[in-house]
Design an enzyme around this catalytic site. Sequence first.
Site, PDB file in Angstrom:
ATOM      1  N   ALA A  37      45.635  22.796  10.941  1.00 52.15           N
ATOM      2  CA  ALA A  37      46.917  22.564  11.601  1.00 52.15           C
ATOM      3  C   ALA A  37      46.719  21.608  12.768  1.00 52.15           C
ATOM      4  O   ALA A  37      45.766  21.751  13.535  1.00 52.15           O
ATOM      5  CB  ALA A  37      47.500  23.884  12.090  1.00 52.15           C
ATOM      6  N   ASP A  38      47.624  20.643  12.879  1.00 52.47           N
ATOM      7  CA  ASP A  38      47.558  19.738  14.027  1.00 52.47           C
ATOM      8  C   ASP A  38      48.456  20.276  15.139  1.00 52.47           C
ATOM      9  O   ASP A  38      49.083  21.328  14.999  1.00 52.47           O
ATOM     10  CB  ASP A  38      47.928  18.303  13.628  1.00 52.47           C
ATOM     11  CG  ASP A  38      49.345  18.175  13.084  1.00 52.47           C
ATOM     12  OD1 ASP A  38      50.200  19.046  13.370  1.00 52.47           O
ATOM     13  OD2 ASP A  38      49.604  17.189  12.367  1.00 52.47           O
ATOM     14  N   SER A  39      48.514  19.544  16.249  1.00 48.10           N
ATOM     15  CA  SER A  39      49.271  20.038  17.403  1.00 48.10           C
ATOM     16  C   SER A  39      50.756  20.211  17.076  1.00 48.10           C
ATOM     17  O   SER A  39      51.394  21.144  17.570  1.00 48.10           O
ATOM     18  CB  SER A  39      49.086  19.110  18.600  1.00 48.10           C
ATOM     19  OG  SER A  39      49.485  17.801  18.279  1.00 48.10           O
ATOM     20  N   ASP A  41      52.001  21.040  14.104  1.00 47.77           N
ATOM     21  CA  ASP A  41      52.083  22.275  13.313  1.00 47.77           C
ATOM     22  C   ASP A  41      52.061  23.505  14.224  1.00 47.77           C
ATOM     23  O   ASP A  41      52.818  24.455  14.016  1.00 47.77           O
ATOM     24  CB  ASP A  41      50.902  22.381  12.333  1.00 47.77           C
ATOM     25  CG  ASP A  41      50.947  21.350  11.224  1.00 47.77           C
ATOM     26  OD1 ASP A  41      52.063  20.971  10.806  1.00 47.77           O
ATOM     27  OD2 ASP A  41      49.866  20.923  10.776  1.00 47.77           O
TER      28      ASP A  41
END
Length: 83
Positions: A37-39, A41
């Site tokens: 997950a990125d920021s 997400d």
Amino acid sequence: MTEQEIFDKVAAILEDRFDLDKTKITNDLNFKNDLEADSIDIVEFVIELEDTFGAEIPDEDAEKIQTVGDAVNYIKEHMITKE
């Protein structure tokens, strides 16, 4: 609300958002490492937590939520202090 009920709601959010099999969701599941997950997400997930549980999660607290267990514990503790 019991810890299991909180876990089930968090798991349902993850199941929908990350297209996961519910049986793969554990307290140790790490959003960044396991789900990649990125920021964005993470921010969207925190917003869903806030909507689902009716509470605001400050940014400094949201940064500490890295696993499913962290999310469940935060919600459980936050709900206790609100009551």
